[in-house]
Write a protein that holds these residues in place. Structure first.
Motif, PDB file in Angstrom:
ATOM      1  N   ALA A  65      -6.122  -3.167   3.569  1.00  0.00           N
ATOM      2  CA  ALA A  65      -7.222  -2.424   2.944  1.00  0.00           C
ATOM      3  C   ALA A  65      -8.145  -1.763   3.946  1.00  0.00           C
ATOM      4  O   ALA A  65      -8.773  -0.752   3.621  1.00  0.00           O
ATOM      5  N   HIS A  66      -8.258  -2.297   5.156  1.00  0.00           N
ATOM      6  CA  HIS A  66      -9.194  -1.736   6.138  1.00  0.00           C
ATOM      7  C   HIS A  66      -8.768  -2.114   7.545  1.00  0.00           C
ATOM      8  O   HIS A  66      -8.239  -3.206   7.783  1.00  0.00           O
TER       9      HIS A  66
ATOM     10  N   ASP B 282     -12.630 -10.513   1.948  1.00  0.00           N
ATOM     11  CA  ASP B 282     -11.852 -10.012   0.813  1.00  0.00           C
ATOM     12  C   ASP B 282     -11.266 -11.168   0.012  1.00  0.00           C
ATOM     13  O   ASP B 282     -11.321 -11.178  -1.225  1.00  0.00           O
TER      14      ASP B 282
ATOM     15  N   ARG C 159       0.832  -1.211   0.000  1.00  0.00           N
ATOM     16  CA  ARG C 159       0.000   0.000   0.000  1.00  0.00           C
ATOM     17  C   ARG C 159       0.862   1.256   0.000  1.00  0.00           C
ATOM     18  O   ARG C 159       0.581   2.227  -0.719  1.00  0.00           O
TER      19      ARG C 159
ATOM     20  N   GLU D 219     -13.623  -3.900  -5.454  1.00  0.00           N
ATOM     21  CA  GLU D 219     -13.829  -2.739  -4.593  1.00  0.00           C
ATOM     22  C   GLU D 219     -15.299  -2.352  -4.529  1.00  0.00           C
ATOM     23  O   GLU D 219     -15.807  -2.006  -3.455  1.00  0.00           O
TER      24      GLU D 219
ATOM     25  N   LYS E 287     -15.996  -2.701  -0.476  1.00  0.00           N
ATOM     26  CA  LYS E 287     -15.783  -1.465   0.289  1.00  0.00           C
ATOM     27  C   LYS E 287     -17.000  -1.061   1.116  1.00  0.00           C
ATOM     28  O   LYS E 287     -16.861  -0.762   2.317  1.00  0.00           O
TER      29      LYS E 287
ATOM     30  N   TRP F 166      -8.833   0.218  -3.619  1.00  0.00           N
ATOM     31  CA  TRP F 166      -8.492  -1.172  -3.316  1.00  0.00           C
ATOM     32  C   TRP F 166      -7.673  -1.802  -4.439  1.00  0.00           C
ATOM     33  O   TRP F 166      -7.235  -2.939  -4.322  1.00  0.00           O
ATOM     34  N   ARG F 167      -7.489  -1.047  -5.510  1.00  0.00           N
ATOM     35  CA  ARG F 167      -6.798  -1.602  -6.673  1.00  0.00           C
ATOM     36  C   ARG F 167      -6.006  -0.500  -7.360  1.00  0.00           C
ATOM     37  O   ARG F 167      -6.451   0.634  -7.456  1.00  0.00           O
TER      38      ARG F 167
ATOM     39  N   VAL G 276      -9.015   2.032   2.890  1.00  0.00           N
ATOM     40  CA  VAL G 276      -8.225   2.644   1.818  1.00  0.00           C
ATOM     41  C   VAL G 276      -9.127   3.340   0.809  1.00  0.00           C
ATOM     42  O   VAL G 276     -10.269   2.941   0.579  1.00  0.00           O
TER      43      VAL G 276
ATOM     44  N   LEU H  46      -5.257  -4.703  -2.838  1.00  0.00           N
ATOM     45  CA  LEU H  46      -5.056  -4.713  -1.384  1.00  0.00           C
ATOM     46  C   LEU H  46      -6.177  -5.503  -0.732  1.00  0.00           C
ATOM     47  O   LEU H  46      -7.334  -5.434  -1.167  1.00  0.00           O
TER      48      LEU H  46
END
Length: 536
Positions: free
Chosen positions: A288-289, A305, A172, A330, A334, A276-277, A273, A283
């Motif tokens: 990602a979270h 995920d 990331r 995503e 998300k 995500w891509r 995030v 991620l």
């Protein structure tokens, strides 16, 4: 051993998310490399709660029987007032996805089981003590420079890279992707104990404004305590063993002098995030979270995920669907990640009353709710937990509030014509599946034209109160299943007669009513066509 020059997918990070996605890709026969900078999986307890969705995912990679042997299945939460009186409990009994809503586990044991599961796949390599030093991507793939345990820097390439490398994700950071949300000043002391004499199988939550605390059960005689720290308290003071034992003793004299396996102070975060891509790099998990711990959903969100991204990568790598499918990762994940973070924040506010008045009001509200069965069940059965539902992505939405489209389908027991009973997912196998429900076997069926790219095998669901036809139609011994307890019928009754298209992750891609199947079929064809567009 040198790295191969090319892999279809490389996964960075062998925590639960990375290990699960590697197992999913193993099942899907995708050439995969798993990189982990440490020598082994974790040895200390971290996450302690695993939910029904995660266990269903582990079932899908063939490891659930192994995992179930080392967890405490189906624990709840009992809430206590500052005076020590119980005033509420959350103790879900429903198992709509085939497993208890919450179970207690030990992360070192689970990670070791997931790592062992990779040995079943000759096309999956797990390289520990290998650190990703740098990567760069182009239109055709990603080039990685990897530092091995002997200090040698090696180069390899992949079609897609997945960063599952934790809250301080190097992937990331190299992508320059920021996180939205907040970090909080509240700190918690976490203490893991071995050999507890306490056999109570549920969490005790002490809603005491003087010091909120939690006591969580674990398998094999383990127990975790969590204590909220005050702003004027220093970490180093609270980590002293005599202080820890005094705090535990105030809640349980029997646990006060037990062996301490781990003690740590942490602050919590509620962050996701922004993207995500980035091209061919994704991620997942804590990369990602980041979620507050109060709902026990941090690791479970990472496994969601892995499930969502895993089947999509496999479909694209094999050429079944186009690269545009990966844009839906995503889109789908998300919103639900944020929803679970919001739920954790609400639970945290309930657990941490700011004063005696607030604590008194909350406790009496819970007592009042317990008088009304619908309100009581909403709390006790964890109906407040946001159910996974995708309103956009690789689904055909119909706008109805009670629609099945985009929802995770139930997993009841079904029966084969030979009399064998099993969970639905075991009977269906991998891939897209079309469940036909409503007409009895032998009744005429309308034509349901699905895109050939989906390769969806049809299964006919026989209602609970009916027998299989005799003789069975050709292939019926595999494609006919009886709904043993009516779990499928209960879900599909409002839409009957219909067919339901399940994705490989067992989310509903579309509900196809037999009265007018053409619109849903056309929409599915449009979804498949849209995946042929280049991914972002």
């Amino acid at each position: 051993m040198p790295l191969k020059p090319h892999y279809s997918v490389i996964v960075v990070g062998a925590g639960p998310t990375g290990l699960v996605i590697a197992n999913i890709l193993g099942v899907e026969r995708v050439e995969t490399l798993l990189l982990e900078r440490n020598e082994r999986t974790v040895s200390e307890p971290r996450a302690v709660s695993i939910d029904d969705e995660s266990l269903r995912t582990i079932q899908g990679v063939g490891l659930v029987d192994t995992v179930l042997g080392d967890i405490v299945q189906g624990y709840g939460s009992h809430y206590f007032s500052p005076s020590g009186r119980p005033f509420a409990r959350v103790q879900p009994a429903v198992q709509e996805y085939g497993f208890p809503r919450r179970s207690a586990f030990r992360q070192p044991v689970l990670e070791a089981q997931l790592r062992e599961g990779l040995r079943h796949y000759s096309h999956v390599e797990a390289r520990f003590s290998h650190r990703l030093e740098q990567f760069e991507q182009d239109a055709e793939g990603v080039t990685l420079r990897v530092l091995g345990p002997d200090g040698t820097l090696r180069t390899t390439r992949c079609d897609y890279l997945v960063g599952c490398d934790g809250s301080r994700s190097g992937v990331r950071e190299r992508l320059g992707i920021a996180m939205d949300g907040s970090s909080f000043g509240e700190r918690w002391l976490i203490v893991d104990l071995l050999g507890t004499p306490d056999r109570f199988r549920h969490t005790r939550v002490y809603c005491d404004p003087r010091r909120p605390a939690i006591s969580l059960p674990g398998p094999n005689g383990t127990r975790r305590y969590e204590f909220m720290l005050h702003a004027d308290e220093r970490d180093e003071d609270l980590l002293r063993e005599e202080v820890i034992r005094q705090m535990i003793g105030e809640r349980s004299a029997g646990d006060r002098d037990l062996q301490i396996a781990r003690k740590v102070v942490y602050a919590f975060h509620a962050r996701v995030v922004q993207r995500w891509r980035d091209g061919r790099v994704f991620l997942a998990g804590d990369a990602a979270h980041l979620s507050p711990p109060f709902a026990g959903q941090g690791m479970n969100s990472g496994i969601r995920d892995a499930l969502n991204l895993g089947w999509k990568l496999a479909s694209v790598v094999r050429g079944e669907l186009g690269p545009g499918l990966l844009d839906t990762y995503e889109q789908e994940r998300k919103p639900h990640a944020w929803a679970l973070i919001d739920m954790a924040m609400r639970i945290g506010r309930f657990m941490m009353p700011t004063g005696a008045v607030q604590a008194f009001m909350m406790q009496n509200l819970m007592r009042l709710l317990s008088v009304f069965p619908p309100a009581r069940d909403y709390v006790m059965q964890m109906k407040f937990k946001p159910k996974p539902r995708y309103r956009a992505g690789f689904v055909v939405p119909d706008g109805a509030a009670d629609s099945l489209s985009g929802r995770l389908f139930v997993q009841p027991q079904v029966e084969s014509p030979g009399g064998r009973r099993m969970p639905l997912d075991d009977a269906l196998g991998r891939g897209f599946r079309l469940l036909v429900f409503g007409p009895l076997p032998g009744d005429p069926l309308p034509e349901v034209q699905l895109p050939p790219a989906l390769g969806a095998e049809r299964f006919f669901i026989v209602p609970q109160d009916y027998n299989f036809p005799h003789p069975l139609p050709a292939g019926g011994e595999r494609t006919m299943l009886r709904d043993c307890a009516g779990g499928i019928e209960a879900v599909l009754r409002p839409f009957t007669p219909c067919a339901v298209l399940l994705r490989p992750d067992r989310y509903v891609a579309a509900v196809i009513p037999f009265s007018h199947p053409e619109p849903a079929c056309r929409s599915l064809a449009g979804l498949v066509e849209a995946t042929q567009l280049p991914g972002k």
